[in-house]
Design a protein around this motif. Structure first.
Motif, mmCIF file in Angstrom:
data_model
loop_
_atom_site.group_PDB
_atom_site.id
_atom_site.type_symbol
_atom_site.label_atom_id
_atom_site.label_comp_id
_atom_site.label_asym_id
_atom_site.label_seq_id
_atom_site.Cartn_x
_atom_site.Cartn_y
_atom_site.Cartn_z
ATOM 1 N N PHE A 35 0.825 -1.170 -0.030
ATOM 2 C CA PHE A 35 -0.089 0.086 0.037
ATOM 3 C C PHE A 35 1.040 1.084 -0.026
ATOM 4 O O PHE A 35 2.059 1.232 0.484
ATOM 5 N N TYR A 37 0.121 5.030 1.673
ATOM 6 C CA TYR A 37 -0.604 5.778 2.186
ATOM 7 C C TYR A 37 0.058 7.321 2.191
ATOM 8 O O TYR A 37 1.206 7.656 2.296
ATOM 9 N N GLN A 39 -0.159 11.087 4.137
ATOM 10 C CA GLN A 39 -0.474 11.757 5.303
ATOM 11 C C GLN A 39 -0.327 13.358 5.353
ATOM 12 O O GLN A 39 0.940 13.867 5.312
ATOM 13 N N ARG A 43 -2.940 15.407 9.190
ATOM 14 C CA ARG A 43 -2.341 14.123 10.055
ATOM 15 C C ARG A 43 -3.380 12.776 9.512
ATOM 16 O O ARG A 43 -3.023 11.802 10.269
ATOM 17 N N GLN A 44 -4.302 13.036 8.675
ATOM 18 C CA GLN A 44 -5.137 11.899 8.579
ATOM 19 C C GLN A 44 -4.231 10.824 7.516
ATOM 20 O O GLN A 44 -3.232 11.426 6.921
ATOM 21 N N MET A 45 -4.553 9.525 7.487
ATOM 22 C CA MET A 45 -3.772 8.753 6.946
ATOM 23 C C MET A 45 -4.872 8.294 5.813
ATOM 24 O O MET A 45 -5.913 7.830 6.103
ATOM 25 N N LEU A 47 -5.606 6.289 2.199
ATOM 26 C CA LEU A 47 -5.017 5.237 1.291
ATOM 27 C C LEU A 47 -4.967 6.003 -0.139
ATOM 28 O O LEU A 47 -5.743 6.362 -0.616
ATOM 29 N N PHE A 91 3.718 7.057 2.966
ATOM 30 C CA PHE A 91 4.177 6.078 3.538
ATOM 31 C C PHE A 91 3.855 4.735 2.574
ATOM 32 O O PHE A 91 2.763 4.631 2.182
ATOM 33 N N PHE A 107 5.031 -0.220 8.147
ATOM 34 C CA PHE A 107 5.256 0.934 7.508
ATOM 35 C C PHE A 107 6.558 1.411 7.437
ATOM 36 O O PHE A 107 7.389 1.066 8.256
ATOM 37 N N LYS A 109 9.524 4.598 6.786
ATOM 38 C CA LYS A 109 9.498 5.755 7.655
ATOM 39 C C LYS A 109 8.894 7.103 6.975
ATOM 40 O O LYS A 109 8.787 7.973 7.610
ATOM 41 N N MET B 41 8.484 8.876 11.960
ATOM 42 C CA MET B 41 8.812 7.445 11.860
ATOM 43 C C MET B 41 7.290 7.120 11.187
ATOM 44 O O MET B 41 6.304 7.803 11.217
ATOM 45 N N GLY B 42 7.563 5.794 10.698
ATOM 46 C CA GLY B 42 6.139 5.396 10.177
ATOM 47 C C GLY B 42 5.447 4.888 11.250
ATOM 48 O O GLY B 42 5.844 4.947 12.505
ATOM 49 N N LEU B 43 4.141 4.125 11.254
ATOM 50 C CA LEU B 43 3.428 3.720 12.322
ATOM 51 C C LEU B 43 3.662 2.344 12.749
ATOM 52 O O LEU B 43 4.263 1.602 12.007
ATOM 53 N N PHE B 109 -8.355 4.944 8.670
ATOM 54 C CA PHE B 109 -7.919 5.551 9.673
ATOM 55 C C PHE B 109 -8.665 6.769 10.182
ATOM 56 O O PHE B 109 -9.198 7.400 9.572
#
Lengths: 117, 118
Positions: A35, A37, A39, A43-45, A47, A91, A107, A109, B41-43, B109
């Motif tokens: 995937f 993603y 952001q 701050r929403q994630m 897709l 991400f 995920f 970084k 960082m990532g989640l 999310f």
């Protein structure tokens, strides 16, 4: 253990141009899901796009497409006709296959993309 | 369409305090997840649940507890807050996909909870 690597901490692109974000991953599994993603500063994630490893055809979603190279374990994201609203952290994520944790995402970084007017 | 709702959006705690981060989804999703995102960082997965009454540990579960009494709700509990738990917390949900217990569906999310421990 599976890992996801995004080697570009930051990138920038001019509005209307094309940019490619890199992602590599490491796994011994044959069946999995990948995937991208997004952001934004809110701050929403969100897709962006999804790829099944068993599918040879690269996934596309409007201006977003991937270059999935299974043998090389590479999963890059191409954004065409970049727009100011594409400015965000991106991400790359890997989903563990059956038998392990139930569909949780691993995920990278992230890559901070800035679209300049 | 509410989707995944997290409360509160921001919180400051003192070391040793406890609190519960709330997460609810109205999409009738079987699977729910808690992630934390540290700066740059990532989640990382804290806990997940494949259905009401079933929870399991993720990558970084220490210092947290969860429960899943209903399909809709998946609260995350911090019992003794520590500075290392300063982070942004995301709740996510997904529906059951193909392959039985395995969810291959995209995760939706919430907007996140920014938590600072001082």
């Amino acid at each position: 253990a599976q890992t996801v690597t995004q080697s570009q901490p930051e990138m920038s692109v001019q509005e209307a141009e094309t940019v490619t974000l890199s992602c590599t991953y490491d796994t011994s599994e044959n069946n999995y899901y990948l995937f991208w993603y997004k952001q934004p500063p809110s701050r929403q994630m969100i897709l962006v796009i999804r790829q099944e490893a068993y599918k040879q055809q690269n996934a596309t979603e409007n201006r977003f497409s991937v270059n999935f190279q299974k043998a090389a374990k590479s999963f890059s994201l191409k954004i065409s006709d970049s727009q100011l609203g594409d400015t965000a952290m991106y991400f790359c994520a890997f989903m563990t296959p059956p038998g392990g944790s139930q569909g949780n995402l691993i995920f990278g970084k992230g890559t901070k993309l800035s679209v300049k007017p | 369409n509410a989707g995944v709702t997290q409360t509160p959006k921001f919180r400051i705690l003192k070391i040793g305090q406890s609190m519960t981060l709330q997460c609810t989804q109205d999409m009738n999703h079987n699977y729910m997840y808690w992630y934390r995102q540290d700066p740059g960082m990532g989640l990382k997965l804290i806990y997940y649940s494949v259905g009401a009454g079933i929870t399991d540990k993720g990558e970084v579960p220490n210092g947290y507890n969860v429960s899943r009494s209903t399909t809709e709700d998946f609260p995350l509990r911090l019992e003794l807050a520590a500075p290392s738990q300063t982070s942004v917390y995301f709740c996510a949900s997904s529906r059951r996909g193909t392959g039985g217990e395995y969810s291959n569906q995209p995760q939706h999310f919430g907007d996140g909870t920014r938590l600072s421990i001082l």
